[in-house]
Every structure is written in C-alpha cells, then in structure tokens.
Design a protein around this motif. Sequence first.
Motif, short mmCIF file in Angstrom:
data_model
loop_
_atom_site.label_atom_id
_atom_site.label_comp_id
_atom_site.label_asym_id
_atom_site.label_seq_id
_atom_site.Cartn_x
_atom_site.Cartn_y
_atom_site.Cartn_z
N GLY A 1 0.81 -1.19 0.00
CA GLY A 1 0.00 0.00 0.00
C GLY A 1 0.85 1.25 0.00
O GLY A 1 2.08 1.19 0.05
N VAL A 2 0.20 2.36 -0.08
CA VAL A 2 0.87 3.66 -0.10
C VAL A 2 0.44 4.48 1.10
O VAL A 2 -0.64 4.26 1.65
CB VAL A 2 0.58 4.44 -1.41
CG1 VAL A 2 1.12 3.72 -2.62
CG2 VAL A 2 -0.90 4.71 -1.57
N PRO A 3 1.26 5.43 1.53
CA PRO A 3 0.86 6.27 2.65
C PRO A 3 -0.26 7.23 2.21
O PRO A 3 -0.39 7.55 1.02
CB PRO A 3 2.14 7.04 2.99
CG PRO A 3 2.95 7.03 1.76
CD PRO A 3 2.60 5.76 1.04
N ASP A 66 2.96 1.23 -7.78
CA ASP A 66 4.37 1.42 -8.13
C ASP A 66 5.20 1.39 -6.84
O ASP A 66 4.87 2.07 -5.87
CB ASP A 66 4.54 2.75 -8.85
CG ASP A 66 5.92 2.96 -9.40
OD1 ASP A 66 6.88 3.04 -8.60
OD2 ASP A 66 6.07 3.06 -10.62
N ALA A 67 6.26 0.61 -6.83
CA ALA A 67 7.08 0.42 -5.63
C ALA A 67 7.73 1.69 -5.12
O ALA A 67 8.06 1.80 -3.95
CB ALA A 67 8.15 -0.64 -5.89
N ARG A 68 7.89 2.68 -5.98
CA ARG A 68 8.51 3.95 -5.55
C ARG A 68 7.62 4.72 -4.59
O ARG A 68 8.07 5.64 -3.93
CB ARG A 68 8.85 4.81 -6.77
CG ARG A 68 9.93 4.17 -7.64
CD ARG A 68 10.12 4.91 -8.92
NE ARG A 68 8.96 4.67 -9.78
CZ ARG A 68 8.90 5.04 -11.05
NH1 ARG A 68 9.91 5.67 -11.62
NH2 ARG A 68 7.83 4.79 -11.77
N HIS A 69 6.35 4.33 -4.51
CA HIS A 69 5.40 5.03 -3.64
C HIS A 69 4.95 4.19 -2.46
O HIS A 69 4.08 4.61 -1.69
CB HIS A 69 4.18 5.48 -4.46
CG HIS A 69 4.50 6.50 -5.50
ND1 HIS A 69 4.74 7.81 -5.21
CD2 HIS A 69 4.65 6.37 -6.84
CE1 HIS A 69 4.99 8.46 -6.32
NE2 HIS A 69 4.95 7.61 -7.32
N PRO A 76 0.82 3.30 8.35
CA PRO A 76 -0.50 2.95 7.82
C PRO A 76 -0.48 3.01 6.29
O PRO A 76 0.15 3.90 5.71
CB PRO A 76 -1.42 4.04 8.40
CG PRO A 76 -0.70 4.53 9.61
CD PRO A 76 0.77 4.41 9.30
N GLN A 77 -1.16 2.06 5.68
CA GLN A 77 -1.13 1.95 4.23
C GLN A 77 -2.53 1.91 3.64
O GLN A 77 -3.45 1.39 4.25
CB GLN A 77 -0.40 0.67 3.82
CG GLN A 77 1.01 0.59 4.33
CD GLN A 77 1.65 -0.75 3.97
OE1 GLN A 77 1.17 -1.48 3.11
NE2 GLN A 77 2.75 -1.06 4.64
#
Length: 87
Positions: A1-3, A66-69, A76-77
């Motif tokens: 997940g992303v922030p 995308d793994a960069r994010h 938390p995601q």
Amino acid sequence: GVPWSALQHMRVAPREAGAQFQAGPGRPARSLKKQFQQAAVPAWLRRGPLCWQGGSVLFVPGLGMDARHWAAAGEPQWALQWVPDPE
C-alpha cells in the motif's frame, strides 16, 4: 500500500508517453509496455486510466502500486484496486 500523503494529491488520467512503472523494490523502472508484456496483462485491461502522484505513476490497472510510492514498514497503508465495468 501507499501512505495517505501519496493519495492526497493523486490524479486519475490517461496513460502518458514515456510513463514507467517499478514492480518492486530494487527492480528497475521500465516502460508500461514492457511491464504489461512481462505480466501478461490482457490488452483490454491496459486501457484503464492511471493514478498519478506528481509526474510519476502511482497505480496501474493490471500491475498494481508502483514500488517507488510504497509506504514504509509499520506506516498505515492504503491500497487501490481497479474494478472495470462489466461488459
């Protein structure tokens, strides 16, 4: 997940020429065409809009986040999911 911060200024827009996607940490960012081919994503799924954060891809239907994010461990995601309309 992303922030959560990555989603605050996210925009949904069509694919742009030269867009790249990083499938995992330590893996190279590659063109969407090459990523779609490697993941065997069907052509109909490649037409969906992309989620963008600034000038880089955040989420691609059929490929994911995308793994960069990605959020840092323990942070938390939030996850995004593409659900196409039934045809």
